[in-house]
Scaffold this motif. Structure first.
Motif, PDB file in Angstrom:
ATOM      1  N   LEU A 396      35.929  77.006  38.929  1.00 42.97           N
ATOM      2  CA  LEU A 396      37.088  77.651  38.321  1.00 42.97           C
ATOM      3  C   LEU A 396      37.189  77.316  36.839  1.00 42.97           C
ATOM      4  CD1 LEU A 396      39.754  77.163  41.132  1.00 42.97           C
ATOM      5  CD2 LEU A 396      38.804  79.332  40.328  1.00 42.97           C
ATOM      6  N   ARG A 397      36.805  76.109  36.474  1.00 45.40           N
ATOM      7  CA  ARG A 397      36.835  75.719  35.069  1.00 45.40           C
ATOM      8  C   ARG A 397      35.931  76.634  34.241  1.00 45.40           C
ATOM      9  NH1 ARG A 397      33.300  71.376  34.136  1.00 45.40           N
ATOM     10  NH2 ARG A 397      34.379  70.272  35.823  1.00 45.40           N
ATOM     11  N   THR A 398      34.756  76.923  34.772  1.00 43.11           N
ATOM     12  CA  THR A 398      33.848  77.820  34.063  1.00 43.11           C
ATOM     13  C   THR A 398      34.393  79.244  34.031  1.00 43.11           C
ATOM     14  OG1 THR A 398      31.938  76.480  34.681  1.00 43.11           O
ATOM     15  CG2 THR A 398      31.505  78.749  34.025  1.00 43.11           C
ATOM     16  N   LEU A 399      34.869  79.734  35.171  1.00 42.29           N
ATOM     17  CA  LEU A 399      35.389  81.104  35.229  1.00 42.29           C
ATOM     18  C   LEU A 399      36.579  81.297  34.296  1.00 42.29           C
ATOM     19  CD1 LEU A 399      35.225  81.812  39.079  1.00 42.29           C
ATOM     20  CD2 LEU A 399      33.650  82.611  37.312  1.00 42.29           C
ATOM     21  N   ALA A 400      37.419  80.267  34.169  1.00 41.16           N
ATOM     22  CA  ALA A 400      38.604  80.371  33.327  1.00 41.16           C
ATOM     23  C   ALA A 400      38.344  79.902  31.901  1.00 41.16           C
ATOM     24  CB  ALA A 400      39.742  79.558  33.935  1.00 41.16           C
ATOM     25  N   ALA A 401      37.093  79.489  31.601  1.00 42.11           N
ATOM     26  CA  ALA A 401      36.713  78.989  30.274  1.00 42.11           C
ATOM     27  C   ALA A 401      37.569  77.812  29.847  1.00 42.11           C
ATOM     28  CB  ALA A 401      36.786  80.111  29.239  1.00 42.11           C
ATOM     29  N   ARG A 402      37.914  76.954  30.811  1.00 42.81           N
ATOM     30  CA  ARG A 402      38.728  75.782  30.493  1.00 42.81           C
ATOM     31  C   ARG A 402      37.840  74.629  30.049  1.00 42.81           C
ATOM     32  NH1 ARG A 402      43.183  74.515  35.016  1.00 42.81           N
ATOM     33  NH2 ARG A 402      44.857  74.923  33.553  1.00 42.81           N
ATOM     34  N   PRO A 403      38.323  73.789  29.152  1.00 41.12           N
ATOM     35  CA  PRO A 403      37.524  72.633  28.737  1.00 41.12           C
ATOM     36  C   PRO A 403      37.414  71.624  29.859  1.00 41.12           C
ATOM     37  CG  PRO A 403      39.715  72.553  27.751  1.00 41.12           C
ATOM     38  CD  PRO A 403      39.609  73.878  28.432  1.00 41.12           C
ATOM     39  N   ALA A 404      36.267  70.958  29.945  1.00 37.70           N
ATOM     40  CA  ALA A 404      36.071  69.926  30.958  1.00 37.70           C
ATOM     41  C   ALA A 404      36.777  68.647  30.545  1.00 37.70           C
ATOM     42  CB  ALA A 404      34.574  69.657  31.144  1.00 37.70           C
ATOM     43  N   GLN A 405      37.267  67.931  31.550  1.00 41.45           N
ATOM     44  CA  GLN A 405      37.854  66.621  31.283  1.00 41.45           C
ATOM     45  C   GLN A 405      36.778  65.675  30.763  1.00 41.45           C
ATOM     46  OE1 GLN A 405      40.170  64.717  34.519  1.00 41.45           O
ATOM     47  NE2 GLN A 405      38.983  62.882  34.114  1.00 41.45           N
ATOM     48  N   GLU A 406      37.083  64.961  29.712  1.00 44.86           N
ATOM     49  CA  GLU A 406      36.138  63.988  29.167  1.00 44.86           C
ATOM     50  C   GLU A 406      35.965  62.861  30.186  1.00 44.86           C
ATOM     51  OE1 GLU A 406      33.434  62.905  26.284  1.00 44.86           O
ATOM     52  OE2 GLU A 406      34.741  64.679  26.275  1.00 44.86           O
ATOM     53  N   PRO A 407      34.721  62.605  30.638  1.00 41.67           N
ATOM     54  CA  PRO A 407      34.531  61.552  31.641  1.00 41.67           C
ATOM     55  C   PRO A 407      34.954  60.189  31.096  1.00 41.67           C
ATOM     56  CG  PRO A 407      32.551  62.906  31.386  1.00 41.67           C
ATOM     57  CD  PRO A 407      33.457  63.255  30.253  1.00 41.67           C
ATOM     58  N   TYR A 408      35.582  59.410  31.949  1.00 30.63           N
ATOM     59  CA  TYR A 408      35.913  58.038  31.568  1.00 30.63           C
ATOM     60  C   TYR A 408      35.964  57.170  32.819  1.00 30.63           C
ATOM     61  CZ  TYR A 408      40.826  58.570  33.097  1.00 30.63           C
ATOM     62  OH  TYR A 408      41.972  58.768  33.829  1.00 30.63           O
ATOM     63  N   THR A 409      35.899  55.867  32.603  1.00 29.40           N
ATOM     64  CA  THR A 409      35.919  54.916  33.715  1.00 29.40           C
ATOM     65  C   THR A 409      37.046  53.923  33.507  1.00 29.40           C
ATOM     66  OG1 THR A 409      34.391  53.380  32.633  1.00 29.40           O
ATOM     67  CG2 THR A 409      33.412  55.109  34.010  1.00 29.40           C
ATOM     68  N   LEU A 410      37.478  53.325  34.610  1.00 31.43           N
ATOM     69  CA  LEU A 410      38.459  52.242  34.579  1.00 31.43           C
ATOM     70  C   LEU A 410      38.039  51.188  35.589  1.00 31.43           C
ATOM     71  CD1 LEU A 410      41.952  54.038  34.470  1.00 31.43           C
ATOM     72  CD2 LEU A 410      40.844  52.771  32.621  1.00 31.43           C
ATOM     73  N   PRO A 411      38.356  49.930  35.343  1.00 31.19           N
ATOM     74  CA  PRO A 411      38.095  48.909  36.357  1.00 31.19           C
ATOM     75  C   PRO A 411      39.067  49.042  37.526  1.00 31.19           C
ATOM     76  CG  PRO A 411      39.208  47.949  34.457  1.00 31.19           C
ATOM     77  CD  PRO A 411      38.890  49.370  34.097  1.00 31.19           C
ATOM     78  N   LEU A 412      38.564  48.816  38.729  1.00 28.56           N
ATOM     79  CA  LEU A 412      39.402  48.839  39.922  1.00 28.56           C
ATOM     80  C   LEU A 412      39.939  47.435  40.183  1.00 28.56           C
ATOM     81  CD1 LEU A 412      37.279  51.121  42.302  1.00 28.56           C
ATOM     82  CD2 LEU A 412      38.973  51.764  40.574  1.00 28.56           C
ATOM     83  N   THR A 413      41.210  47.356  40.541  1.00 27.55           N
ATOM     84  CA  THR A 413      41.844  46.042  40.714  1.00 27.55           C
ATOM     85  C   THR A 413      41.324  45.296  41.929  1.00 27.55           C
ATOM     86  OG1 THR A 413      43.645  47.075  41.960  1.00 27.55           O
ATOM     87  CG2 THR A 413      43.964  46.772  39.577  1.00 27.55           C
ATOM     88  N   GLU A 414      40.750  46.019  42.880  1.00 30.07           N
ATOM     89  CA  GLU A 414      40.224  45.367  44.068  1.00 30.07           C
ATOM     90  C   GLU A 414      38.964  46.085  44.521  1.00 30.07           C
ATOM     91  OE1 GLU A 414      42.730  47.040  47.727  1.00 30.07           O
ATOM     92  OE2 GLU A 414      44.031  46.287  46.116  1.00 30.07           O
ATOM     93  N   ALA A 415      38.259  45.457  45.439  1.00 24.51           N
ATOM     94  CA  ALA A 415      37.015  46.043  45.920  1.00 24.51           C
ATOM     95  C   ALA A 415      37.294  47.386  46.588  1.00 24.51           C
ATOM     96  CB  ALA A 415      36.330  45.103  46.899  1.00 24.51           C
ATOM     97  N   ALA A 416      36.384  48.339  46.369  1.00 24.57           N
ATOM     98  CA  ALA A 416      36.443  49.632  47.050  1.00 24.57           C
ATOM     99  C   ALA A 416      35.180  49.749  47.891  1.00 24.57           C
ATOM    100  CB  ALA A 416      36.536  50.773  46.056  1.00 24.57           C
ATOM    101  N   HIS A 417      35.336  49.763  49.197  1.00 22.65           N
ATOM    102  CA  HIS A 417      34.191  49.854  50.082  1.00 22.65           C
ATOM    103  C   HIS A 417      33.525  51.214  49.930  1.00 22.65           C
ATOM    104  CE1 HIS A 417      35.155  46.078  51.973  1.00 22.65           C
ATOM    105  NE2 HIS A 417      36.399  46.494  52.166  1.00 22.65           N
TER     106      HIS A 417
END
Length: 486
Positions: A396-417
């Motif tokens: 849908l982003r391509t069809l609507a010519a919307r800009p992509a969200q800039e990828p980013y990361t964050l640390p997780l406060t606890e383990a994620a299995h």
């Protein structure tokens, strides 16, 4: 079929009717082990004392087959697409669009994408205006105050003579020959009608400076001149963009038309109201997906509920003229999973047939006509959300010519299995510079994602406390809504 929270793929119907059978389309034995035990070199460690032949301990050498509960096989699909590649395929699938730009009134343009540059049709401001309530003054003070004031929206006031002042409102046109505006709180009128600058005692410097020339006047063209480029094509129309466009003289905007989406909710077991009963369950996806699709830029032209019948599904697909068809459930290989056979019957091209992601790996993407695509979502609610963000959002982003969200990361406060081999999407709440994983994140659950701001992309094997994970923001923020299931 949808089976939201009850069946999909190797769910209840394919498990011999066992009521305690897991949602095997999204949670197989390997994943169960991964959620209980930390993986070691990519292979989950069985609990101490578990015999090798136990269903809870598939042989590490066989990565493509595990033994599900009660001895039923749980195959891994070799043709499943890695999660990042599936998103890239979906983003490329819809380009380029041939629809001509459309002119849309401002009140209907929110969320669309500009198809033409937004250039100023006038100077902003279009005349010198007062930035404050106070007095327009000419020359050094004190000043004689005219009786008639200057209000916003009125015609130009006669010029001021040196030593004159006139009451003026914020936004009003500055009279000719005005040198500055004295704020209301910084002036005092004596009993003879003379205006004096009068800074409050607590703010008065030892030697008060003279009123600066042009002080608190917004000069014509301060923000832009007529013809200036305000925003380029491709900019998303936000509430602030609507305000800027209106200020710059626009009544309508030239935009990329919204892609038209049709939702087909499949399943004989779904109720649209009341409590579940007699093996029937409430449809969670019918209410959830249309507004989500709109938030992703689509115009939802139809929501149809279909029975588990192959011919009915085929007619619905052949009759649809939407840019995107979204189906719920029926994407696996159960006795009433009709999506794959129907796509074959109508000659559709499968672009993605299963994704290495949990929940939601039976999702699919197909080209049904030259200018039409279908996204098949699993029936379990959180699995459907996973499919929506994995395949429908990039398309849908391509069809609507919307800009992509800039990828980013964050640390997780606890383990994620993590799953041993697949990417896992986990609802999280964003807290400053970190993300908090939420509980209630099983494939059939919505309780976690309802309180979430985003989904964390957890790689195979999981993440440690403090480890960075890619963040997929949702189209809204909940701030945890005071129900943070952590």
């Amino acid at each position: 079929m949808t089976g939201q929270g009850v069946r999909d793929g190797r769910g209840l119907r394919d498990s011999g009717g066992l009521r305690d059978a897991p949602d095997a389309d999204d949670l197989d034995v390997e994943e169960t082990l991964a959620l209980v035990n930390e993986p070691r070199d990519g292979v989950p460690t069985p609990p101490a004392g578990t015999p090798r032949s136990s269903p809870a301990a598939p042989a590490p050498a066989d990565r493509h087959h595990a033994t599900a509960r009660h001895g039923h096989p749980t195959p891994r699909h070799d043709h499943a697409t890695p999660w990042p590649e599936a998103r890239r395929i979906a983003a490329r699938a819809g380009a380029p669009r041939t629809s001509a730009p459309v002119s849309v009134p401002l009140h209907a343009a929110l969320g669309l994408t500009l198809a033409a540059p937004l250039t100023a049709l006038t100077d902003l401001p279009s005349f010198d205006t007062s930035a404050m309530d106070g007095w327009a003054v000419a020359g050094p003070g004190p000043w004689d105050v005219r009786e008639e004031g200057v209000l916003a929206g009125h015609a130009e006031h006669p010029p001021l003579e040196d030593g004159e002042a006139v009451r003026i409102a914020t936004g009003a046109r500055i009279p000719p020959d005005t040198t500055a505006v004295l704020r209301s709180e910084h002036g005092r009128v004596d009993d003879k009608g003379r205006l004096h600058p009068d800074l409050p005692q607590s703010h008065r410097p030892a030697e008060a400076p003279a009123l600066g020339h042009g002080q608190d006047i917004r000069p014509r063209g301060q923000e832009c001149r007529s013809g200036d480029l305000l925003l380029p094509p491709g900019a998303l129309v936000t509430p602030a963009v609507l305000g800027l466009a209106a200020a710059a003289g626009y009544d309508a905007l030239t935009t990329v038309p919204r892609p038209r989406a049709e939702l087909l909710v499949l399943g004989d077991e779904l109720l649209t109201e009341g409590l579940p009963h007699d093996g029937l369950i409430r449809d969670a996806l019918g209410p959830m997906l249309p507004p989500w699709l709109r938030a992703l830029g689509a115009e939802v032209v139809s929501v149809r509920r279909l029975t588990d019948d192959a011919d009915t599904l085929r007619r619905a697909l052949e009759d649809s003229d939407a840019d995107l068809i979204v189906t719920t459930g029926g994407t696996a290989s159960g006795p009433v999973d009709h999506v794959h056979p129907t796509l074959r019957r109508i000659g559709a091209e499968l672009l993605v047939d299963g994704v290495q992601v949990r929940p939601g790996h039976p999702m699919l993407l197909a080209r049904t006509k030259e200018d039409q695509h279908l996204v098949g979502l699993p029936g379990n609610p959180l699995a459907a959300v996973s499919g929506l963000l994995t395949l429908a959002e990039p398309l849908l982003r391509t069809l609507a010519a919307r800009p992509a969200q800039e990828p980013y990361t964050l640390p997780l406060t606890e383990a994620a299995h993590g799953h041993p081999y697949d990417t896992r999407l986990v609802p999280v709440v964003l807290r400053g510079d970190h993300a908090v994983p939420l509980h209630y994140n099983g494939p059939a659950m919505l309780r976690g994602v309802a309180a979430a701001d985003a989904l964390a992309v957890v790689p195979p094997g999981g993440t440690r406390p403090g480890q960075e994970a890619e963040i997929l923001e949702l189209p809204w923020a909940t701030a945890g809504i005071a129900a943070c299931f952590t």
